[in-house]
Design an enzyme around this catalytic site. Structure first.
Site, PDB file in Angstrom:
ATOM      1  N   HIS A 122     -14.302  16.874  58.877  1.00  0.00           N
ATOM      2  CA  HIS A 122     -14.549  15.769  57.937  1.00  0.00           C
ATOM      3  C   HIS A 122     -14.823  16.263  56.529  1.00  0.00           C
ATOM      4  O   HIS A 122     -15.413  15.544  55.721  1.00  0.00           O
ATOM      5  CB  HIS A 122     -15.745  14.923  58.439  1.00  0.00           C
ATOM      6  N   CYS A 132     -10.050  16.009  42.982  1.00  0.00           N
ATOM      7  CA  CYS A 132      -9.610  14.881  42.151  1.00  0.00           C
ATOM      8  C   CYS A 132      -9.046  13.788  43.064  1.00  0.00           C
ATOM      9  O   CYS A 132      -8.204  14.049  43.925  1.00  0.00           O
ATOM     10  CB  CYS A 132      -8.530  15.353  41.173  1.00  0.00           C
ATOM     11  N   SER A 179     -22.960  12.055  68.533  1.00  0.00           N
ATOM     12  CA  SER A 179     -23.050  10.809  69.314  1.00  0.00           C
ATOM     13  C   SER A 179     -21.717  10.493  69.976  1.00  0.00           C
ATOM     14  O   SER A 179     -21.600   9.532  70.728  1.00  0.00           O
ATOM     15  CB  SER A 179     -23.472   9.648  68.399  1.00  0.00           C
TER      16      SER A 179
HETATM   17  C1  BV8 Z   1      -9.024   8.086  61.250  1.00  0.00           C
HETATM   18  C2  BV8 Z   1     -17.790  11.126  56.226  1.00  0.00           C
HETATM   19  C3  BV8 Z   1      -6.743   7.516  61.210  1.00  0.00           C
HETATM   20  C4  BV8 Z   1     -18.414  12.275  55.665  1.00  0.00           C
HETATM   21  C5  BV8 Z   1     -17.539  10.316  58.455  1.00  0.00           C
HETATM   22  C6  BV8 Z   1     -10.723   0.746  62.558  1.00  0.00           C
HETATM   23  C7  BV8 Z   1     -10.233   1.033  61.287  1.00  0.00           C
HETATM   24  C8  BV8 Z   1     -10.096   2.336  60.810  1.00  0.00           C
HETATM   25  C9  BV8 Z   1     -10.441   3.380  61.635  1.00  0.00           C
HETATM   26  C10 BV8 Z   1     -10.928   3.082  62.884  1.00  0.00           C
HETATM   27  C11 BV8 Z   1     -11.067   1.799  63.372  1.00  0.00           C
HETATM   28  N1  BV8 Z   1     -11.573   1.874  64.634  1.00  0.00           N
HETATM   29  C12 BV8 Z   1     -11.767   3.166  64.967  1.00  0.00           C
HETATM   30  C13 BV8 Z   1     -11.363   3.894  63.921  1.00  0.00           C
HETATM   31  C14 BV8 Z   1     -11.389   5.289  63.816  1.00  0.00           C
HETATM   32  C15 BV8 Z   1     -12.642   5.659  63.015  1.00  0.00           C
HETATM   33  C16 BV8 Z   1     -13.803   5.650  63.978  1.00  0.00           C
HETATM   34  O1  BV8 Z   1     -13.887   6.525  64.789  1.00  0.00           O
HETATM   35  N2  BV8 Z   1     -14.684   4.639  63.893  1.00  0.00           N
HETATM   36  C17 BV8 Z   1     -15.770   4.587  64.860  1.00  0.00           C
HETATM   37  C18 BV8 Z   1     -17.104   4.490  64.155  1.00  0.00           C
HETATM   38  C19 BV8 Z   1     -15.505   3.408  65.790  1.00  0.00           C
HETATM   39  N3  BV8 Z   1     -12.344   6.968  62.538  1.00  0.00           N
HETATM   40  C20 BV8 Z   1     -11.802   7.128  61.318  1.00  0.00           C
HETATM   41  O2  BV8 Z   1     -11.635   6.258  60.502  1.00  0.00           O
HETATM   42  C21 BV8 Z   1     -11.364   8.543  61.034  1.00  0.00           C
HETATM   43  N4  BV8 Z   1     -10.038   8.531  60.507  1.00  0.00           N
HETATM   44  O3  BV8 Z   1      -9.137   7.678  62.372  1.00  0.00           O
HETATM   45  O4  BV8 Z   1      -7.842   8.128  60.563  1.00  0.00           O
HETATM   46  C22 BV8 Z   1      -6.778   6.089  60.798  1.00  0.00           C
HETATM   47  C23 BV8 Z   1      -6.448   5.787  59.488  1.00  0.00           C
HETATM   48  C24 BV8 Z   1      -6.416   4.448  59.124  1.00  0.00           C
HETATM   49  C25 BV8 Z   1      -6.699   3.444  60.054  1.00  0.00           C
HETATM   50  C26 BV8 Z   1      -7.049   3.782  61.376  1.00  0.00           C
HETATM   51  C27 BV8 Z   1      -7.096   5.103  61.747  1.00  0.00           C
HETATM   52  C28 BV8 Z   1     -12.308   9.174  60.018  1.00  0.00           C
HETATM   53  C29 BV8 Z   1     -13.606   9.547  60.717  1.00  0.00           C
HETATM   54  C30 BV8 Z   1     -14.514  10.321  59.757  1.00  0.00           C
HETATM   55  C31 BV8 Z   1     -15.405   9.353  59.053  1.00  0.00           C
HETATM   56  N5  BV8 Z   1     -16.322  10.052  58.175  1.00  0.00           N
HETATM   57  N6  BV8 Z   1     -18.334  10.845  57.556  1.00  0.00           N
HETATM   58  C32 BV8 Z   1     -19.879  12.057  55.606  1.00  0.00           C
HETATM   59  O5  BV8 Z   1     -20.345  11.186  54.832  1.00  0.00           O
HETATM   60  O6  BV8 Z   1     -20.548  12.766  56.359  1.00  0.00           O
HETATM   61  S1  BV8 Z   1     -18.129   9.984  59.994  1.00  0.00           S
HETATM   62  C33 BV8 Z   1     -19.711  10.515  60.236  1.00  0.00           C
HETATM   63  O7  BV8 Z   1     -19.926  10.365  61.639  1.00  0.00           O
HETATM   64  C34 BV8 Z   1     -19.942  11.967  59.925  1.00  0.00           C
HETATM   65  O8  BV8 Z   1     -18.804  12.682  59.556  1.00  0.00           O
HETATM   66  C35 BV8 Z   1     -20.438  12.500  61.263  1.00  0.00           C
HETATM   67  O9  BV8 Z   1     -20.124  13.802  61.421  1.00  0.00           O
HETATM   68  C36 BV8 Z   1     -19.706  11.625  62.199  1.00  0.00           C
HETATM   69  C37 BV8 Z   1     -20.180  11.622  63.623  1.00  0.00           C
HETATM   70  O10 BV8 Z   1     -21.567  11.421  63.612  1.00  0.00           O
HETATM   71  P1  BV8 Z   1     -22.435  12.522  64.394  1.00  0.00           P
HETATM   72  O11 BV8 Z   1     -22.192  13.841  63.774  1.00  0.00           O
HETATM   73  O12 BV8 Z   1     -22.180  12.397  65.846  1.00  0.00           O
HETATM   74  O13 BV8 Z   1     -23.898  12.098  64.014  1.00  0.00           O
HETATM   75  P2  BV8 Z   1     -24.767  10.923  64.667  1.00  0.00           P
HETATM   76  O14 BV8 Z   1     -25.954  10.694  63.794  1.00  0.00           O
HETATM   77  O15 BV8 Z   1     -23.873   9.775  65.040  1.00  0.00           O
HETATM   78  O16 BV8 Z   1     -25.287  11.549  66.061  1.00  0.00           O
HETATM   79  C38 BV8 Z   1     -26.194  12.622  66.060  1.00  0.00           C
HETATM   80  C39 BV8 Z   1     -26.375  13.031  67.517  1.00  0.00           C
HETATM   81  O17 BV8 Z   1     -27.198  14.188  67.550  1.00  0.00           O
HETATM   82  C40 BV8 Z   1     -27.067  11.975  68.341  1.00  0.00           C
HETATM   83  O18 BV8 Z   1     -26.387  11.826  69.583  1.00  0.00           O
HETATM   84  C41 BV8 Z   1     -28.478  12.543  68.588  1.00  0.00           C
HETATM   85  O19 BV8 Z   1     -28.978  12.198  69.866  1.00  0.00           O
HETATM   86  C42 BV8 Z   1     -28.223  14.006  68.525  1.00  0.00           C
HETATM   87  N7  BV8 Z   1     -29.357  14.821  68.050  1.00  0.00           N
HETATM   88  C43 BV8 Z   1     -30.367  14.455  67.227  1.00  0.00           C
HETATM   89  N8  BV8 Z   1     -31.187  15.516  67.023  1.00  0.00           N
HETATM   90  C44 BV8 Z   1     -30.659  16.562  67.726  1.00  0.00           C
HETATM   91  C45 BV8 Z   1     -29.490  16.124  68.381  1.00  0.00           C
HETATM   92  N9  BV8 Z   1     -28.742  16.930  69.158  1.00  0.00           N
HETATM   93  C46 BV8 Z   1     -29.146  18.204  69.302  1.00  0.00           C
HETATM   94  N10 BV8 Z   1     -30.258  18.708  68.706  1.00  0.00           N
HETATM   95  C47 BV8 Z   1     -31.028  17.914  67.923  1.00  0.00           C
HETATM   96  N11 BV8 Z   1     -32.135  18.407  67.343  1.00  0.00           N
HETATM   97 ZN    ZN Z   2      -6.416  15.252  38.908  1.00  0.00          ZN
END
Ligand code: BV8
Ligand code: ZN
Length: 267
Positions: free
Chosen positions: A130, A138, A209
């Site tokens: 990501h 840009c 997650s």
């Molecule tokens: C794509 C940006 C093709 C950077 C992020 C409808 C329309 C459009 C797209 C979609 C749609 N429906 C589904 C999709 C696909 C969509 C998607 O997956 N949506 C989900 C939410 C349903 N994905 C996309 O859009 C991706 N692109 O598919 O392109 C496309 C193109 C056009 C149209 C359709 C498809 C792009 C996905 C990337 C999005 N950008 N972030 C930033 O700001 O960071 S996502 C964001 O979530 C971060 O990148 C992050 O990395 C990611 C996942 O989150 P996690 O890392 O898992 O973090 P989270 O807090 O959720 O969980 C933490 C976990 O750790 C928990 O389980 C917790 O229990 C645990 N934890 C806590 N403490 C600890 C621990 N574990 C261990 N030790 C600890 N101490």
């Molecule tokens: Zn430029």
């Protein structure tokens, strides 16, 4: 000299099946998420307490549309996150993965995180699915833009608008070098990650997650190739119940050092 295992509280002893897999692994692929950086003080996205998005609606800040409508709000948020990460240190989980990679196994770290804590913890060749906080570009011509000290010195805040700079090549707006919802992931990192997940002999899924695609589909690739998947996460996720997944309800900074210490023990 007391064996290392005596220094580890029983809570942290790795499950025997996880330890056996780790001991025999020669090619390990990791998929990490925000949870691996949680013990470095970097907020997660969906965690119960300090979730980053508890303050913001992801549609609010994580999509191209919002940047076009309000570039200063988005740029200020990412600057603030970059300054937070710069004050954070890699934790024992990041360091244990790097140390494991120096023990003769082929270690590939794939991360959804946009921080640089894996690299600062010693991992090399980290695959960022990501993007990165430290690689702005840009929005018009894609030219990379250096995230230099001036930018980071700005007192950005989560709600502070900071006007993004302009591209020296085409005068377009500079945007964060990350992948937003609705944007495609960079092809090469995704291909390398899928290949690493289907050719390893142990897949570790740490601190995610498992709800964001296509990253969340990668461990399923390992399962399709009958590769064991170990999930290290205090909570269960949609991945936990898949056949072939071993869920270890532990935090990264406790589990990984414990695993390494136990692996070093005589069998
Ligand atoms: C794509 C940006 C093709 C950077 C992020 C409808 C329309 C459009 C797209 C979609 C749609 N429906 C589904 C999709 C696909 C969509 C998607 O997956 N949506 C989900 C939410 C349903 N994905 C996309 O859009 C991706 N692109 O598919 O392109 C496309 C193109 C056009 C149209 C359709 C498809 C792009 C996905 C990337 C999005 N950008 N972030 C930033 O700001 O960071 S996502 C964001 O979530 C971060 O990148 C992050 O990395 C990611 C996942 O989150 P996690 O890392 O898992 O973090 P989270 O807090 O959720 O969980 C933490 C976990 O750790 C928990 O389980 C917790 O229990 C645990 N934890 C806590 N403490 C600890 C621990 N574990 C261990 N030790 C600890 N101490
Ligand atoms: Zn430029």
């Amino acid at each position: 000299m007391k064996p290392a295992s005596e220094f580890i509280s029983p809570l942290e002893m790795p499950p025997q099946d996880v330890l056996a897999l780790a001991r025999n692994a020669r090619r390990v692929t990791v998929l990490s998420g925000a949870g691996i950086s949680a013990e470095s003080g970097v907020p997660t996205f969906r965690g119960p307490r300090e979730a980053l998005w508890a303050e913001f609606d992801p549609r609010e800040l994580d999509s191209v549309g919002v940047f076009e409508r309000d570039p200063a709000l988005v740029w200020g948020w990412y600057l603030w996150r970059a300054s937070q990460v710069r004050c954070a240190q890699p934790n024992a989980g990041h360091r244990a993965l790097a140390a494991w990679g120096l023990r003769g196994v082929a270690m590939t770290v794939v991360t959804q995180n946009i921080d640089d804590l894996h690299e600062r913890g010693g991992s090399t060749g980290v695959i960022h699915l990501h993007g990165s906080l430290f690689a702005p570009r840009c929005a018009t011509c894609g030219q990379p833009y250096p995230m230099n000290e001036v930018l980071l010195a700005m007192d950005a805040g989560p709600h502070k608008r900071v006007q993004p700079p302009h591209c020296p090549a085409c005068n377009g707006l500079i945007r964060p070098g990350v992948v937003w919802f609705g944007e495609n992931l960079p092809e090469e990192p995704l291909e390398k990650a899928a290949n690493a997940m289907s050719t390893c002999d142990l897949a570790l899924v740490i601190g995610t997650s498992s709800v964001v695609y296509p990253a969340a589909a990668l461990p399923l690739e390992a399962l399709r190739h009958d590769i064991p998947v170990v999930e290290i996460n205090p909570e269960r996720t949609p991945l936990s119940d898949h056949r072939g997944v071993l869920h270890w309800a532990e935090t990264a900074a406790r589990a990984l050092p414990a695993l390494l210490a136990s692996m070093a023990e005589k069998k």
